[in-house]
Design an enzyme around this catalytic site. Sequence first.
Site, PDB file in Angstrom:
ATOM      1  N   GLU A 197      93.717  29.784  35.392  1.00 10.60           N
ATOM      2  CA  GLU A 197      92.632  28.787  35.442  1.00 10.60           C
ATOM      3  C   GLU A 197      93.189  27.418  35.825  1.00 10.60           C
ATOM      4  O   GLU A 197      92.574  26.675  36.590  1.00 10.60           O
ATOM      5  CB  GLU A 197      91.907  28.740  34.095  1.00 10.60           C
ATOM      6  CG  GLU A 197      91.109  30.026  33.835  1.00 10.60           C
ATOM      7  CD  GLU A 197      90.480  30.056  32.463  1.00 10.60           C
ATOM      8  OE1 GLU A 197      91.233  29.993  31.477  1.00 10.60           O
ATOM      9  OE2 GLU A 197      89.247  30.129  32.373  1.00 10.60           O
ATOM     10  N   ALA A 234      96.584  30.383  27.629  1.00 12.98           N
ATOM     11  CA  ALA A 234      96.430  29.635  26.374  1.00 12.98           C
ATOM     12  C   ALA A 234      97.382  30.208  25.331  1.00 12.98           C
ATOM     13  O   ALA A 234      97.759  31.375  25.417  1.00 12.98           O
ATOM     14  CB  ALA A 234      94.986  29.753  25.896  1.00 12.98           C
TER      15      ALA A 234
HETATM   16  C1  LIG Z   1      83.600  27.371  17.269  1.00  9.83           C
HETATM   17  C2  LIG Z   1      83.958  28.059  18.506  1.00  9.83           C
HETATM   18  C3  LIG Z   1      84.392  27.174  19.584  1.00  9.83           C
HETATM   19  C4  LIG Z   1      84.590  27.995  20.787  1.00  9.83           C
HETATM   20  C5  LIG Z   1      85.154  27.247  21.878  1.00  9.83           C
HETATM   21  C6  LIG Z   1      86.590  27.493  21.978  1.00  9.83           C
HETATM   22  C7  LIG Z   1      87.070  26.819  23.179  1.00  9.83           C
HETATM   23  C8  LIG Z   1      88.454  27.201  23.432  1.00  9.83           C
HETATM   24  C9  LIG Z   1      88.695  26.983  24.865  1.00  9.83           C
HETATM   25  C10 LIG Z   1      89.924  27.679  25.204  1.00  9.83           C
HETATM   26  C11 LIG Z   1      89.735  28.232  26.534  1.00  9.83           C
HETATM   27  C12 LIG Z   1      90.897  29.061  26.723  1.00  9.83           C
HETATM   28  C13 LIG Z   1      90.589  30.099  27.685  1.00  9.83           C
HETATM   29  C14 LIG Z   1      91.848  30.683  28.016  1.00  9.83           C
HETATM   30  O1  LIG Z   1      92.502  30.095  28.804  1.00  9.83           O
HETATM   31  C15 LIG Z   1      92.210  31.891  27.312  1.00  9.83           C
HETATM   32  C16 LIG Z   1      93.587  32.409  27.558  1.00  9.83           C
HETATM   33  O2  LIG Z   1      94.360  31.982  28.352  1.00  9.83           O
HETATM   34  S1  LIG Z   1      93.975  33.645  26.534  1.00  9.83           S
HETATM   35  C17 LIG Z   1      95.614  34.087  27.005  1.00  9.83           C
HETATM   36  C18 LIG Z   1      95.609  34.882  28.234  1.00  9.83           C
HETATM   37  N1  LIG Z   1      96.926  35.307  28.529  1.00  9.83           N
HETATM   38  C19 LIG Z   1      97.369  36.532  28.311  1.00  9.83           C
HETATM   39  O3  LIG Z   1      96.666  37.384  27.855  1.00  9.83           O
HETATM   40  C20 LIG Z   1      98.807  36.793  28.663  1.00  9.83           C
HETATM   41  C21 LIG Z   1      99.513  37.358  27.496  1.00  9.83           C
HETATM   42  N2  LIG Z   1     100.906  37.560  27.763  1.00  9.83           N
HETATM   43  C22 LIG Z   1     101.372  38.582  28.512  1.00  9.83           C
HETATM   44  O4  LIG Z   1     100.648  39.358  29.090  1.00  9.83           O
HETATM   45  C23 LIG Z   1     102.851  38.728  28.586  1.00  9.83           C
HETATM   46  O5  LIG Z   1     103.403  38.109  27.478  1.00  9.83           O
HETATM   47  C24 LIG Z   1     103.488  38.148  29.865  1.00  9.83           C
HETATM   48  C25 LIG Z   1     103.088  38.998  31.090  1.00  9.83           C
HETATM   49  C26 LIG Z   1     103.084  36.721  30.079  1.00  9.83           C
HETATM   50  C27 LIG Z   1     105.043  38.209  29.711  1.00  9.83           C
HETATM   51  O6  LIG Z   1     105.401  39.537  29.377  1.00  9.83           O
HETATM   52  P1  LIG Z   1     106.872  39.853  28.823  1.00  9.83           P
HETATM   53  O7  LIG Z   1     107.860  39.181  29.645  1.00  9.83           O
HETATM   54  O8  LIG Z   1     106.927  41.343  28.674  1.00  9.83           O
HETATM   55  O9  LIG Z   1     106.959  39.157  27.407  1.00  9.83           O
HETATM   56  P2  LIG Z   1     106.200  39.527  26.059  1.00  9.83           P
HETATM   57  O10 LIG Z   1     104.855  40.033  26.321  1.00  9.83           O
HETATM   58  O11 LIG Z   1     107.096  40.323  25.210  1.00  9.83           O
HETATM   59  O12 LIG Z   1     106.008  38.072  25.435  1.00  9.83           O
HETATM   60  C28 LIG Z   1     107.125  37.315  24.986  1.00  9.83           C
HETATM   61  C29 LIG Z   1     106.700  36.559  23.764  1.00  9.83           C
HETATM   62  O13 LIG Z   1     105.704  35.599  24.126  1.00  9.83           O
HETATM   63  C30 LIG Z   1     104.553  35.783  23.349  1.00  9.83           C
HETATM   64  N3  LIG Z   1     103.376  35.442  24.175  1.00  9.83           N
HETATM   65  C31 LIG Z   1     103.091  35.937  25.380  1.00  9.83           C
HETATM   66  N4  LIG Z   1     101.972  35.375  25.854  1.00  9.83           N
HETATM   67  C32 LIG Z   1     101.556  34.519  24.916  1.00  9.83           C
HETATM   68  C33 LIG Z   1     100.445  33.637  24.817  1.00  9.83           C
HETATM   69  N5  LIG Z   1      99.561  33.506  25.810  1.00  9.83           N
HETATM   70  N6  LIG Z   1     100.325  32.918  23.714  1.00  9.83           N
HETATM   71  C34 LIG Z   1     101.219  33.006  22.713  1.00  9.83           C
HETATM   72  N7  LIG Z   1     102.296  33.823  22.736  1.00  9.83           N
HETATM   73  C35 LIG Z   1     102.457  34.561  23.835  1.00  9.83           C
HETATM   74  C36 LIG Z   1     104.572  37.232  22.945  1.00  9.83           C
HETATM   75  O14 LIG Z   1     103.784  37.438  21.814  1.00  9.83           O
HETATM   76  C37 LIG Z   1     106.056  37.454  22.724  1.00  9.83           C
HETATM   77  O15 LIG Z   1     106.392  36.942  21.474  1.00  9.83           O
HETATM   78  P3  LIG Z   1     106.562  37.894  20.215  1.00  9.83           P
HETATM   79  O16 LIG Z   1     107.072  37.005  19.167  1.00  9.83           O
HETATM   80  O17 LIG Z   1     107.467  39.004  20.636  1.00  9.83           O
HETATM   81  O18 LIG Z   1     105.196  38.418  19.881  1.00  9.83           O
END
Ligand SMILES: CCCCCCCCCCCCCC(=O)CC(=O)SCCNC(=O)CCNC(=O)[C@H](O)C(C)(C)COP(=O)(O)OP(=O)(O)OC[C@H]1O[C@@H](n2cnc3c(N)ncnc32)[C@H](O)[C@@H]1OP(=O)(O)O
Length: 708
Positions: free
Chosen positions: A103, A61
Amino acid sequence: MAQFSLVSASVGLITLQNPPVNALSAVLRQGIVDAVEKALCDPKVKSVVICGQNGIFCGGADIREFGTNMRGPPLIPMIHAIESANKPMVAAIEGSALGGGLELALGCHYRIAHSQARLGLPEVTLGLLPAAGGSQRLPRLIGVPAALNLITTGRHVTAAEALQLGIVDQVTDHNTVDAAVKFSQSVAGQSLDGRRISTYPCPVQPNLDAFFEEAMLKVRQSARGAIAPVACVQAVRAAATLPYAQGMKREKELMATLFTSGQARALQYCFFAQRAVGRWSTPSGGRWDTSKPRPVHTAAVIGLGTMGRGITVALAQTGLSVVAVETQVKQLTEAKQAVSGMLERGATRRGAAPTPDRITYSENIQAVAGADLVIEAVFEDMALKEKVFRQLSDVCKPGALLCTNTSALDIDHLASQTRNPELVVGMHFFAPAHVMKLLEVVYGPRSSSQAVATAMQLGKKMGKISVAVGNCRGFVGNRMLKPYLEQAFFLLEEGATPELVDRALEDFGFPMGVFKVSDLSGLDVGWRVRKADGMVESGLSTGPSARIRQGRRYSPLGDLLCEQGRFGQKTGRGWYLYDKPGGRVSKSDPWLHSFLEEYRVQQGLVARRVDQQEVLERCLFALINEGFQILEEGIAAGPEDIDAIYVFGYGWPRHRGGPMFYAGMVGLAKVMERLDHYHQAHPDEPSLQPCSLLRRLVASGKKLHSQL
Ligand SMILES: CCCCCCCCCCCCCC(=O)CC(=O)SCCNC(=O)CCNC(=O)[C@H](O)C(C)(C)COP(=O)(O)OP(=O)(O)OC[C@H]1O[C@@H](n2cnc3c(N)ncnc32)[C@H](O)[C@@H]1OP(=O)(O)O
Ligand SMILES: NC(=O)C1=CN([C@@H]2O[C@H](COP(=O)(O)OP(=O)(O)OC[C@H]3O[C@@H](n4cnc5c(N)ncnc54)[C@H](O)[C@@H]3O)[C@@H](O)[C@H]2O)C=CC1
């Protein structure tokens, strides 16, 4: 967006396109919904492959959307539409499939992964749970224990482990999309009845109640107050005990609590702070994006004590050639053994070959002549370090970067001992240096931006969270520790015990309280520093002046313990008692309690009841106040830098976002009010006097963090 194309005449290829990690933003979700509909309606399409552009399937997400008014099609029905499709849907996983990305893949009927891919449900690390069906589908696919492990730890697994667990159906070393296209053609037209994970019964878990009770206990113990791991256990339990639809309802309820929690905000802030510190800048105009680092192929380490050994290991594990210099023969022999042991254990853990052949040892500093970068880690003694830097300046090749691992000494003064002060920076590692994630890169007024860039890049290669900070006594981390420690000592004088103070800090979420940490690091370390600063008077005099130094309150309690030979774990006694010198398990020490009582009597101090709230406010707010002072002086470029230092180097609970973020959560006005309150009661403790930046922020109503 998501691009739809027809390949190999009958395969609909949906490519997720949202750089850099194909996060599932509203636009991408809409793109997927549209592309899936197109594929299902097109009679030429017999099977569908979903992949991500630029070698990454999907990073989950879009975390940046969480704090906003989320629009666009929701994930759950989108994934459900994929799973219900009557054409085979195949996920082609390259790079990462994380969180919502995995997912989405679990909603597909088949998953093909590249051998280098990584998969996981890291939501727990963001204060959430996999709430797009992940907590309900994964246990049905791979069983409860394995799913519980992945969901509660958030760990990423390799493609090989994913195959072994049954998360993916095939692993390829070749082009993943080609493999998936071929595979999808081979299954086109086959029944999909047995491929929809939501219809699987959850594998039966024997002794279900006992299993989950134990799991919950374990998670609560390691979570240190974090709520997401607990909710993850509850969600997996729902998968194990309820039909899918009811499990999904439970997943949603649990997510609703987490989604708006302060912990989720703090953890998501930490995620971005960890990345933001890489975009460093210095007051003299050096910047991460304009400064070119120098190449480093050979590094040298001077001094192979506690720190030098760990630094040598960390450099060798990064693939560098290392020259390691130690003048004491006995130390050198011990260091060789210790380093090769650490490398072997590290290699075993990573399943790689050890790398000792990259290290050459010497007793002679001349051996570092060919190094591109040298890290000095000799005793914390300015005269000795001055000498070493003068020698290095003579011995090293032109352009070599000279770094010091000093914990607190003046970088600029060391630079002044060399011919090229612009090539001198601090590389402040934390013990054990091959394990701890934090590196403070300390620039002095004369350090060149290229020198900072080189140290920052090397830190990154070593897998460290590297934070660039300015030069001052103790830099950022240790400087903020001083008022924290000082308040802990004062609280003992006023009636607290080490146990009470430590319990308050551990309940807050620190892995260890301040007194346990002091026993672990050795009380003699601080004693030596205080002696060098002229703070220590031997023996105990009485009267108010016994507890005043340089016009401010001072507690000699630590000095008195050291005079008794109580240096902490290494001597078997310190603030606590240990079963033997070097023992690890702390016990309350009746001697210490009598000592504190006698001390108070001698000093005319009347013990009063100190509660946990006062411990937290005085220790943490004094530390935070110093953080504001550091920001005001420009020693740290922003609050993210301080927060990253505390989370990755000092055990600050991540779910509280770091000290500066925590201050924002508490409310800056409240922090200031409590500091004022305590400062009025203790006017001889300047660390309790709110600093002017804090006062200005409160007066203007401005926040330090945009997320709050
Ligand atoms: C009233 C209440 C209501 C409640 C109900 C709410 C319902 C909502 C339903 C939603 C259900 C959603 C459930 C869900 O699916 C949750 C998720 O998916 S949470 C996200 C999970 N994913 C992660 O944790 C992965 C995070 N990313 C990483 O681990 C790494 O970035 C990755 C391994 C993918 C790549 O690593 P690398 O190549 O080293 O790059 P960087 O880490 O430097 O990232 C590059 C750049 O991209 C940004 N970024 C990475 N991932 C995300 C992301 N998921 N979303 C947004 N941005 C992301 C990262 O911040 C870097 O950018 P910068 O500008 O440098 O910060
Ligand atoms: N121990 C810790 O937790 C941390 C220490 N530091 C800093 O790291 C530095 C080293 O600390 P430790 O490793 O704990 O010290 P240590 O006492 O364990 O090791 C210092 C080593 O340097 C060697 N040495 C002394 N003079 C030398 C010379 N001229 N050439 C080569 N080797 C020489 C000594 O023989 C000894 O083996 C200090 O500046 C300290 O403040 C920084 C972060 C954490």
